[in-house]
Design an enzyme around this catalytic site. Sequence first.
Site, PDB file in Angstrom:
ATOM      1  CB  SER A 197      -0.947  -0.012   1.203  1.00 42.63           C
ATOM      2  OG  SER A 197      -0.222  -0.127   2.420  1.00 42.63           O
ATOM      3  CE1 TYR A 198       4.031   6.242   2.691  1.00 45.29           C
ATOM      4  CE2 TYR A 198       5.870   5.098   3.704  1.00 45.29           C
ATOM      5  CZ  TYR A 198       5.227   6.272   3.378  1.00 45.29           C
ATOM      6  OH  TYR A 198       5.787   7.479   3.739  1.00 45.29           O
TER       7      TYR A 198
ATOM      8  CE  LYS B  85       6.970   6.003   8.240  1.00 44.00           C
ATOM      9  NZ  LYS B  85       5.679   6.629   8.594  1.00 44.00           N
TER      10      LYS B  85
ATOM     11  CB  ALA C 210      -0.832   3.889   1.912  1.00 47.04           C
TER      12      ALA C 210
ATOM     13  CE  LYS D 168       5.293   5.009  12.540  1.00 49.89           C
ATOM     14  NZ  LYS D 168       4.095   4.656  11.752  1.00 49.89           N
TER      15      LYS D 168
ATOM     16  CG  ASP E  50       5.233   8.447  11.586  1.00 44.03           C
ATOM     17  OD1 ASP E  50       4.063   8.185  11.294  1.00 44.03           O
ATOM     18  OD2 ASP E  50       6.205   7.840  11.094  1.00 44.03           O
TER      19      ASP E  50
ATOM     20  NE  ARG F  29      -0.230  -2.625   7.817  1.00 46.58           N
ATOM     21  CZ  ARG F  29       0.255  -1.928   6.809  1.00 46.58           C
ATOM     22  NH1 ARG F  29      -0.562  -1.311   5.974  1.00 46.58           N
ATOM     23  NH2 ARG F  29       1.554  -1.827   6.619  1.00 46.58           N
ATOM     24  CG  ASN F  30       1.886  -0.592  13.889  1.00 49.98           C
ATOM     25  OD1 ASN F  30       2.541  -1.595  14.090  1.00 49.98           O
ATOM     26  ND2 ASN F  30       2.074   0.171  12.813  1.00 49.98           N
TER      27      ASN F  30
END
Length: 336
Positions: free
Chosen positions: A16-17, A111, A144, A196, A249, A260-261
């Site tokens: 996606s990103y 990341k 995204a 993060k 962020d 998602r996290n």
Amino acid sequence: MEKIYSAPITVLGAGSYGTALAIALSRNGHKTYLWGHNPQKMAQMAVRRMSEEFLPDIPFPEALEIESDLATALTRSKDILIVVPSHVFSEVLQQIQPLLTSEHRIMWATKGLERDTGRLLQEVALQILGDRYPLAVLSGPTFAKELAQGLPTAIALSSTDPQFADEMQQRIHCSKAFRVYLNSDMVGVQLGGAIKNVIAIGTGISDGMGFGANARTALITRGLAEISRLGLSLGANPTTFIGMAGLGDLVLTCTDNQSRNRRFGLMLGQGRNAQEAMAEIGQVVEGFYNTKEAYLLAQKQGIEMPIVEQIYQILFCGKHASDVAKTLLGRERKGE
């Protein structure tokens, strides 16, 4: 009038990103080549001119071209943008290393920390590629879908090479929607983007247990303090952590369910186990993998990171979330 740098760019990673960044770059008028590891899916994207799996209903600009062969993708441009999950970052570098020429320049928007070592991705790149190539990292508060839709976004870019940084800033920056800030602190920019995700799992757990906005804000604030302490021990600039790659962020990932996290943490707080939560999300949850690495890195550096430690206890030691809340709230009184 300022001369705007323009040249082709190859994006490695069609999740996606990676796809969203490729769309943004090509929308800016730069010829962009997008490579992914699954030839069948890439062929489907080439025919349908969109990513139906990740970004349905967002058509590819004309300047975006799909490439299923890695060697060919690397010949298309001297500038390579890697956007793959952190746990396969080193594998991708090993794949491209024999295919690179002296003209290539490497940037990543991945990341995370290297799995099992906790190393920053810059260290991984230097070990595999050596110091022959300019390196850069792109990190900041970006979802995204919003990026691909052309909604306003700001991000940080850091590089070992000032010319590479300047040229990439010009190429990515779009006055209508995408603002890029240069930051000379590669350590801080990388670390903010990695840790993060761990804190976002924590805020998700807290919200899933119904602890409310006060608790969420406390976790974000104290989480930022933990990231800053670890960053300082590694030589980062403290001001980085109040910028796009730090606070920006962190707030985005901890407060919006596009993360998602955060969603993973919410499910844990509601009583689901990690495997069930990841299966339902259906995509990589970077924070799950990076919790262990962040915890081990903090231990190595001798840095106190109680929130990270307690999330590690939940994910890898079987500790119940309610017991974690008691542990954090019951810690010895201290100054801020």
